[in-house]
Design an enzyme around this catalytic site. Structure first.
Site, PDB file in Angstrom:
ATOM      1  N   ASP A 114      -5.756  -7.137   9.789  1.00  0.00           N
ATOM      2  CA  ASP A 114      -4.360  -6.637   9.516  1.00  0.00           C
ATOM      3  C   ASP A 114      -3.587  -7.319  10.844  1.00  0.00           C
ATOM      4  OD1 ASP A 114      -2.352  -4.655   7.938  1.00  0.00           O
ATOM      5  OD2 ASP A 114      -2.153  -4.383  10.342  1.00  0.00           O
ATOM      6  N   TYR A 221       6.136  -5.202  14.537  1.00  0.00           N
ATOM      7  CA  TYR A 221       6.947  -5.565  13.557  1.00  0.00           C
ATOM      8  C   TYR A 221       8.449  -6.287  13.974  1.00  0.00           C
ATOM      9  CZ  TYR A 221       3.528  -3.885  10.481  1.00  0.00           C
ATOM     10  OH  TYR A 221       2.408  -3.551   9.718  1.00  0.00           O
ATOM     11  N   HIS A 276      -7.176  -3.208   1.184  1.00  0.00           N
ATOM     12  CA  HIS A 276      -6.658  -3.765   2.317  1.00  0.00           C
ATOM     13  C   HIS A 276      -7.479  -3.170   3.599  1.00  0.00           C
ATOM     14  CE1 HIS A 276      -3.667  -5.157   5.460  1.00  0.00           C
ATOM     15  NE2 HIS A 276      -4.204  -3.981   5.919  1.00  0.00           N
TER      16      HIS A 276
END
Length: 302
Positions: A114, A221, A276
């Site tokens: 990730d 982010y 994921h």
């Protein structure tokens, strides 16, 4: 700094906890295996912490590696810088190299999942001469993610959460309210019914409660959005194994293929019946692939 001082209750026999000064921050680190053995650094993703690798640390140490697993800056027991610019990719990549320096390693292996994979791509781009073998799982090369969203509306739809995270204070309020019920729901909804063993999410919540951690995690982010788009994606030269879950609800296969296209020496393997969180759902298979890749001579990979 965080309110808790230790994760010692999570340590298994042979695992060691320490703090390492890395540039302007201090990172909490768990390690296992013999110091001086080939170093492998494991980088966790959002919104996990070092414990994300609980199924990998022991087997990698048993295979002869010196395993080092940090809490990334902003997470769990590591320092939490305040500014968005403190989470730029160049800085995050520099943390990894500086961490290897604290162990006296000129070269090291790198495994990321990730956001840990995003950082891993950038370490490989900027510090290729420091790396031996690399394994990256379900995390995009940072120079291709935006272009792939523009080309594939379905991927843009899957990535709307990243746009939401750009907002001030509202993501913190939404994800952190009711003792982080929003984050807990996100994890539960993105995996299988048994992805997270009983009590695992309570461990994550304990890490998210640390002062400033939720904002620090979201700033990854926010800082990524501030990157200037390069004229061409950065090339990746270290031997790289890309493991990608077929049932990842966040990232489509074309992102893995576009990332692979930027590599000089890489292999993409799709993992069936995995979401994921493939490293949690299929640890035996993932461990075997990591160990095999890190143990092979580079010439055998081509």
């Amino acid at each position: 700094m965080s309110a808790r001082s230790s994760d010692d209750d999570l340590l298994q026999p042979g695992w060691r906890s320490s703090r390492r000064k890395v540039g302007a921050v201090t990172l909490h680190v768990v390690e296992a295996g013999k110091a001086g053995a080939p170093l492998v650094i494991l980088l966790h993703g959002f919104p996990e912490f070092w414990w994300a690798w609980r199924h990998q640390i022991g087997p990698l140490a048993a295979a002869g590696f010196h395993v080092v697993v940090p809490d990334l800056r902003g997470y769990n027991l590591s320092d939490v810088p305040d500014g968005i610019d403190d989470y730029r990719l160049d800085t995050l990549a520099a943390d990894v190299v500086a961490l290897a320096d604290t162990f006296g390693a000129e070269r090291f292996h790198l495994v990321g999942h990730d956001w840990g994979a995003v950082i891993g791509w950038w370490v490989a781009a900027l510090h290729a001469t420091r790396l031996d073998q690399v394994v990256l799982m379900d995390g995009p090369h940072p120079d291709v993610w935006g272009a792939q969203m523009l080309k594939h509306p379905s991927q843009a739809l899957r990535s709307t959460y990243a746009a939401f995270f750009q907002l001030p204070w509202l993501p913190e309020a939404t994800l952190g309210s009711f003792d982080h019920a929003g984050l807990r729901t996100m994890l539960q909804g993105s995996g299988k019914a048994d992805t997270f063993e009983p009590g695992a999410l309570n461990r994550y919540v304990a890490a998210w409660r640390n002062a400033g951690s939720l904002t620090g995690m979201l700033n990854y982010y926010r800082a990524l959005r501030r990157r200037e788009r390069p004229a061409a994606p950065a090339r990746i030269t270290p031997p790289t194994l890309i493991l990608w879950a077929e049932e990842d609800r966040f990232l489509e296969r074309h992102i893995a293929e576009a990332s692979l296209a930027q590599c000089d020496d890489a292999r993409l393997e799709m993992i069936a019946d995995a979401t994921h969180w493939l490293h949690l759902e299929q640890p035996a298979r993932i461990n075997a692939r990591i160990i095999a890749w890190l143990s092979e001579a580079p010439a055998q990979k081509r």
